[in-house]
Design a protein around this motif. Structure first.
Motif, PDB file in Angstrom:
ATOM      1  N   PHE A   1      -6.782  -3.441  -0.045  1.00 39.18           N
ATOM      2  CA  PHE A   1      -7.208  -2.880  -1.333  1.00 39.18           C
ATOM      3  C   PHE A   1      -7.566  -4.016  -2.296  1.00 39.18           C
ATOM      4  O   PHE A   1      -8.557  -3.942  -3.033  1.00 39.18           O
TER       5      PHE A   1
ATOM      6  N   ARG B   1      -7.270  -6.253  -9.166  1.00 37.17           N
ATOM      7  CA  ARG B   1      -5.869  -5.803  -9.075  1.00 37.17           C
ATOM      8  C   ARG B   1      -4.923  -6.906  -8.597  1.00 37.17           C
ATOM      9  O   ARG B   1      -3.709  -6.681  -8.506  1.00 37.17           O
TER      10      ARG B   1
ATOM     11  N   GLY C   1       0.815  -1.216   0.000  1.00 35.50           N
ATOM     12  CA  GLY C   1       0.000   0.000   0.000  1.00 35.50           C
ATOM     13  C   GLY C   1       0.843   1.259   0.000  1.00 35.50           C
ATOM     14  O   GLY C   1       2.060   1.229   0.135  1.00 35.50           O
TER      15      GLY C   1
ATOM     16  N   THR D   1      -0.345   3.404  -7.690  1.00 35.29           N
ATOM     17  CA  THR D   1      -0.555   2.806  -9.020  1.00 35.29           C
ATOM     18  C   THR D   1       0.673   3.019  -9.907  1.00 35.29           C
ATOM     19  O   THR D   1       0.934   2.227 -10.806  1.00 35.29           O
TER      20      THR D   1
ATOM     21  N   ARG E   1       3.923   0.863  -7.901  1.00 34.84           N
ATOM     22  CA  ARG E   1       3.928  -0.601  -7.819  1.00 34.84           C
ATOM     23  C   ARG E   1       4.623  -1.227  -9.053  1.00 34.84           C
ATOM     24  O   ARG E   1       4.590  -0.659 -10.136  1.00 34.84           O
TER      25      ARG E   1
ATOM     26  N   ALA F   1      -0.641  -7.452  -8.476  1.00 33.67           N
ATOM     27  CA  ALA F   1       0.102  -7.724  -7.233  1.00 33.67           C
ATOM     28  C   ALA F   1       0.904  -9.018  -7.381  1.00 33.67           C
ATOM     29  O   ALA F   1       2.057  -9.101  -6.930  1.00 33.67           O
TER      30      ALA F   1
ATOM     31  N   THR G   1       3.966  -2.743  -3.644  1.00 32.69           N
ATOM     32  CA  THR G   1       2.793  -3.371  -4.269  1.00 32.69           C
ATOM     33  C   THR G   1       1.543  -2.933  -3.531  1.00 32.69           C
ATOM     34  O   THR G   1       1.607  -2.134  -2.589  1.00 32.69           O
ATOM     35  N   TYR G   2       0.409  -3.435  -3.991  1.00 33.48           N
ATOM     36  CA  TYR G   2      -0.859  -3.018  -3.384  1.00 33.48           C
ATOM     37  C   TYR G   2      -1.026  -3.620  -1.995  1.00 33.48           C
ATOM     38  O   TYR G   2      -0.507  -4.693  -1.688  1.00 33.48           O
TER      39      TYR G   2
END
Ligand code: URA
Length: 250
Positions: free
Chosen positions: A215, A222, A178, A193, A196, A226, A210-211
């Motif tokens: 999320f 998404r 995140g 965005t 990542r 990831a 990464t996410y």
């Protein structure tokens, strides 16, 4: 064309910089070098500023936890049930850094044990590791009320402890989950965005933003991105000679 004088100046500058960085490392202070994006982790600069771990008073995780104590450094201490310091293998090659504890983590005193944590566990296992092979921690060690976003003063109070944890752990790779973790370690506000999927460095350690799993729970479309990020991490670890204990799923 550079003259001999220019070259001498440059050598002096580099020597001075090295002395300064070594001194900061010995003092236990961490610099904030966040070098330009390398295309691969192998291209990351070798420079790392870490405490002298051979010094008699070199910190370990227990001493960092002890220094944190019954922390009252920010307003989050009022409502927390437990400080969530971190968990996992103190010799881990791979460290995951999240944002802040949620309700389940606050209750249990362990990071990523709620719904997002269950997804993170699956992601770690899909890479061929177990939770006990890696180390997991957060930028904030206390839960923000109603899981609101961390506030700048809270990050400022808490991030020195994350920096000390990472200095002690000296992982070969960091995965930030995140935007908050990426922004805290990279000292920039680029949207997640855009961040990542591209290796960066933190104190010379390759870092993959990464996410956040929470999320991914909200937007499962998404997950593919990831997973690509984690596959890049696995490939980079393999190049470093680090194999996960369990063969990843095909
Ligand atoms: N989300 C985080 O960022 N960290 C946790 O520990 C749990 C949820």
């Amino acid at each position: 064309m550079a003259t001999d004088d220019d070259r001498a100046d440059l050598r002096q500058l580099v020597a001075g910089l090295r002395t300064y960085l070594e001194a900061r490392g010995r003092s236990g202070l961490l610099g904030v070098s966040t070098a330009a994006t390398p295309r691969t982790p192998a291209a990351a600069p070798a420079l790392r500023v870490v405490p002298d771990m051979d010094a008699p008073d070199a910190p370990d995780l227990a001493s960092v936890r002890q220094e944190l104590g019954d922390c009252q450094r920010c307003k989050l201490c009022g409502e927390r049930k437990n400080i969530v310091f971190g968990t996992g293998n103190p010799d881990a090659a791979l460290v995951f850094v999240g944002e802040a504890p949620g309700a389940d983590e606050d209750e249990q005193g362990e990071p990523f044990v709620g719904r997002a944590g269950q997804l993170l566990t699956k992601m770690i296992e899909a890479m061929g590791f177990g939770r006990s092979d890696v180390y997991i921690c957060n930028v904030l060690k206390c839960r923000p009320p109603q899981n609101r976003n961390p506030e700048p003063d809270e990050v400022a109070s808490c991030e020195p402890f994350l920096q000390k944890q990472l200095a002690v752990l000296q992982p070969r790779m960091i995965v930030t989950l995140g935007k908050f973790a990426a922004h805290a370690l990279l000292r920039e506000q680029t949207p997640i965005t855009r961040l990542r999927g591209n290796f960066r460095t933190y104190e010379g350690i390759p870092l993959m933003p990464t996410y956040h799993p929470a999320f991914l729970l909200r937007d499962p479309s998404r997950k593919r991105e990831a997973w690509e990020d984690l596959q890049a991490v696995m490939a980079a670890l393999r190049e470093m000679g680090i194999e996960p204990p369990n063969a990843p799923r095909a």
